[in-house]
Design a protein around this motif. Structure first.
Motif, PDB file in Angstrom:
ATOM      1  N   LEU A 183       0.828  -1.207   0.000  1.00  0.00           N
ATOM      2  CA  LEU A 183       0.000   0.000   0.000  1.00  0.00           C
ATOM      3  C   LEU A 183       0.862   1.256   0.000  1.00  0.00           C
ATOM      4  N   VAL A 184       1.878   1.266   0.843  1.00  0.00           N
ATOM      5  CA  VAL A 184       2.772   2.431   0.911  1.00  0.00           C
ATOM      6  C   VAL A 184       3.501   2.623  -0.414  1.00  0.00           C
ATOM      7  N   ASP A 185       3.988   1.532  -0.985  1.00  0.00           N
ATOM      8  CA  ASP A 185       4.703   1.616  -2.256  1.00  0.00           C
ATOM      9  C   ASP A 185       3.802   2.145  -3.366  1.00  0.00           C
ATOM     10  N   LEU A 186       2.575   1.615  -3.429  1.00  0.00           N
ATOM     11  CA  LEU A 186       1.635   2.068  -4.458  1.00  0.00           C
ATOM     12  C   LEU A 186       1.223   3.520  -4.236  1.00  0.00           C
ATOM     13  N   TYR A 187       1.084   3.906  -2.981  1.00  0.00           N
ATOM     14  CA  TYR A 187       0.739   5.306  -2.687  1.00  0.00           C
ATOM     15  C   TYR A 187       1.791   6.248  -3.281  1.00  0.00           C
ATOM     16  N   GLN A 188       3.050   5.929  -3.072  1.00  0.00           N
ATOM     17  CA  GLN A 188       4.122   6.765  -3.598  1.00  0.00           C
ATOM     18  C   GLN A 188       4.128   6.770  -5.129  1.00  0.00           C
ATOM     19  N   ARG A 189       3.880   5.599  -5.728  1.00  0.00           N
ATOM     20  CA  ARG A 189       3.862   5.522  -7.196  1.00  0.00           C
ATOM     21  C   ARG A 189       2.724   6.355  -7.776  1.00  0.00           C
ATOM     22  N   VAL A 190       1.532   6.170  -7.209  1.00  0.00           N
ATOM     23  CA  VAL A 190       0.365   6.877  -7.750  1.00  0.00           C
ATOM     24  C   VAL A 190       0.503   8.383  -7.520  1.00  0.00           C
ATOM     25  N   ALA A 191       1.129   8.794  -6.408  1.00  0.00           N
ATOM     26  CA  ALA A 191       1.381  10.220  -6.184  1.00  0.00           C
ATOM     27  C   ALA A 191       2.262  10.781  -7.299  1.00  0.00           C
ATOM     28  N   THR A 192       3.239   9.983  -7.721  1.00  0.00           N
ATOM     29  CA  THR A 192       4.087  10.393  -8.847  1.00  0.00           C
ATOM     30  C   THR A 192       3.277  10.467 -10.133  1.00  0.00           C
ATOM     31  N   HIS A 193       2.402   9.477 -10.337  1.00  0.00           N
ATOM     32  CA  HIS A 193       1.547   9.481 -11.535  1.00  0.00           C
ATOM     33  C   HIS A 193       0.679  10.738 -11.565  1.00  0.00           C
ATOM     34  N   LEU A 194       0.127  11.091 -10.407  1.00  0.00           N
ATOM     35  CA  LEU A 194      -0.725  12.288 -10.340  1.00  0.00           C
ATOM     36  C   LEU A 194       0.076  13.529 -10.718  1.00  0.00           C
ATOM     37  N   SER A 195       1.307  13.613 -10.220  1.00  0.00           N
ATOM     38  CA  SER A 195       2.156  14.768 -10.534  1.00  0.00           C
ATOM     39  C   SER A 195       2.450  14.844 -12.031  1.00  0.00           C
ATOM     40  N   VAL A 196       2.710  13.694 -12.637  1.00  0.00           N
ATOM     41  CA  VAL A 196       2.995  13.658 -14.083  1.00  0.00           C
ATOM     42  C   VAL A 196       1.775  14.102 -14.882  1.00  0.00           C
ATOM     43  N   VAL A 197       0.597  13.599 -14.497  1.00  0.00           N
ATOM     44  CA  VAL A 197      -0.634  13.951 -15.217  1.00  0.00           C
ATOM     45  C   VAL A 197      -0.908  15.443 -15.109  1.00  0.00           C
ATOM     46  N   ARG A 198      -0.695  15.992 -13.929  1.00  0.00           N
ATOM     47  CA  ARG A 198      -0.954  17.419 -13.731  1.00  0.00           C
ATOM     48  C   ARG A 198      -0.071  18.290 -14.620  1.00  0.00           C
ATOM     49  N   THR A 199       1.188  17.914 -14.728  1.00  0.00           N
ATOM     50  CA  THR A 199       2.132  18.778 -15.444  1.00  0.00           C
ATOM     51  C   THR A 199       2.172  18.511 -16.945  1.00  0.00           C
ATOM     52  N   SER A 200       1.964  17.252 -17.335  1.00  0.00           N
ATOM     53  CA  SER A 200       2.156  16.901 -18.753  1.00  0.00           C
ATOM     54  C   SER A 200       0.867  16.806 -19.550  1.00  0.00           C
ATOM     55  N   ALA A 201      -0.181  16.291 -18.947  1.00  0.00           N
ATOM     56  CA  ALA A 201      -1.441  16.119 -19.684  1.00  0.00           C
ATOM     57  C   ALA A 201      -2.616  16.307 -18.745  1.00  0.00           C
ATOM     58  N   PRO A 202      -2.826  17.531 -18.263  1.00  0.00           N
ATOM     59  CA  PRO A 202      -3.873  17.775 -17.264  1.00  0.00           C
ATOM     60  C   PRO A 202      -5.262  17.372 -17.759  1.00  0.00           C
ATOM     61  N   ASP A 203      -5.851  16.464 -17.009  1.00  0.00           N
ATOM     62  CA  ASP A 203      -7.202  16.009 -17.321  1.00  0.00           C
ATOM     63  C   ASP A 203      -7.988  16.049 -16.008  1.00  0.00           C
ATOM     64  N   ALA A 204      -9.007  16.873 -15.936  1.00  0.00           N
ATOM     65  CA  ALA A 204      -9.709  17.124 -14.673  1.00  0.00           C
ATOM     66  C   ALA A 204     -10.279  15.843 -14.069  1.00  0.00           C
ATOM     67  N   ALA A 205     -10.893  15.000 -14.901  1.00  0.00           N
ATOM     68  CA  ALA A 205     -11.515  13.776 -14.399  1.00  0.00           C
ATOM     69  C   ALA A 205     -10.469  12.817 -13.843  1.00  0.00           C
TER      70      ALA A 205
END
Length: 331
Positions: A34-56
């Motif tokens: 769970l901790v490992d996935l939390y860190q990974r998904v947090a990184t994914h969220l950061s990438v989506v925000r900066t590179s391909a922002p999609d509100a949904a």
């Protein structure tokens, strides 16, 4: 970035994190996952925000992360550890960071009280315009002392606590306007100066200070802290510094909320002293000594515990990671 390809590549991680957060119990290996996935998904969220922002997609990932964080840290707001952390880190840090505001408020009010008492003693006609001779005699001989023993101690402690907490809350709640805080503080010290000058003129100065000091030192300090926090909140939109006015007010508003919560306990302690120590049969020196010890303990709390908390990076504001989760959830 190809958003569809990115979703396809990482969707399995997101679904697995959702699955783990929905389970009632997790073993050691699952918690690590769970901790490992939390860190990974947090990184994914950061990438989506900066590179391909999609509100949904941002809202979806933020929601997963918020739930996962609750699982990894637990219900922080309801644990004893959280309560202990509030009084060892957040509250003392807020007091220490705003020390110059409330120390200046304290000093200013002490000076105003002293000047008012001196002026009233030099102008006895003012006293006579406020109270009749019979009312003055009743105040000096009976009412002032009876005030502290009129009700059962437990009831009186609750009454005092509610009243002082209300004054402190008003100082903070109206702080954004500035002037109401000054008015509330002036009303507070004016009553003290008037009664003090009357008691002094009629040779009851020792009686007055002997009754007011045990609880009044800590009680008035708490009110002055609230006043200082309120005035800092007012100044946050007058001079926001390198932040926007909204950011500055939000930060100082959260810090003022921290102080308000902590002062509930400080005022509770002063209420206990006022109800059980002030009217007690202890010698005046002992009662005043208890008040001085309580006041010194508060200052030690601020300048020892508070300084240490600030050195560890606390400011009195909400933890930065919690703010990030909140912003992400709202996004």
């Amino acid at each position: 970035m190809d958003l569809d390809a990115y979703v396809l590549a990482h969707r399995a991680h997101w679904l697995r994190l959702e699955e783990l957060t929905s389970q009632r119990r997790l073993d050691g290996a699952q918690n690590d996952e769970l901790v490992d996935l939390y860190q990974r998904v947090a990184t994914h969220l950061s990438v989506v925000r900066t590179s391909a922002p999609d509100a949904a997609l941002i809202a979806y990932l933020s929601s997963i992360l918020a739930k996962a964080r609750l699982r990894t840290v637990g219900t922080r707001s309801t644990t004893w550890r959280s309560v202990a952390g509030f009084f060892t880190d957040r509250f003392p840090a807020a007091l220490y960071r705003l020390r110059w505001w409330w120390l200046a408020t304290l000093a200013g009010n002490v000076v105003v009280t002293a000047v008012m008492m001196w002026w009233l003693l030099q102008h006895p006609a003012v006293e006579q315009s406020l109270l009749s001779p019979a009312e003055i005699d009743q105040l000096v001989r009976h009412d002032f002392e009876n005030y502290y023993s009129e009700y059962a101690a437990s009831h009186f402690a609750a009454q005092v606590w509610v009243n002082n907490a209300w004054v402190a809350a008003l100082c903070i709640a109206l702080g954004v306007l500035g002037a109401p805080v000054i008015y509330l503080l002036f009303q507070n010290v004016a009553n003290l100066a008037i009664i003090g000058s009357i008691m002094t003129r009629h040779d009851h100065a020792g009686h007055f200070w002997g009754l007011i000091s045990p609880h009044g030192l800590l009680e008035l300090t708490a009110v002055f802290v609230a006043g200082g926090a309120g005035l800092r909140l007012f100044w946050s939109w007058i001079a926001p510094g390198d932040r926007t006015r909204a950011q500055s007010m939000a930060r100082e508003g959260r810090t003022a909320g921290t102080i308000a919560l902590g002062l509930v306990v400080v005022l509770f302690i002063s209420g206990i002293i006022e109800a059980f120590v002030t009217p007690s049969g202890l010698p005046t020196e002992a009662r005043v000594g208890i008040g001085i010890v309580a006041e010194l303990a508060f200052f030690a709390y601020v300048f020892v515990v508070g300084r240490g908390a600030v050195a560890r990076g606390h400011t009195g504001d909400i933890d930065a990671s919690l703010l990030e989760d909140r912003v992400a959830t709202q996004a």
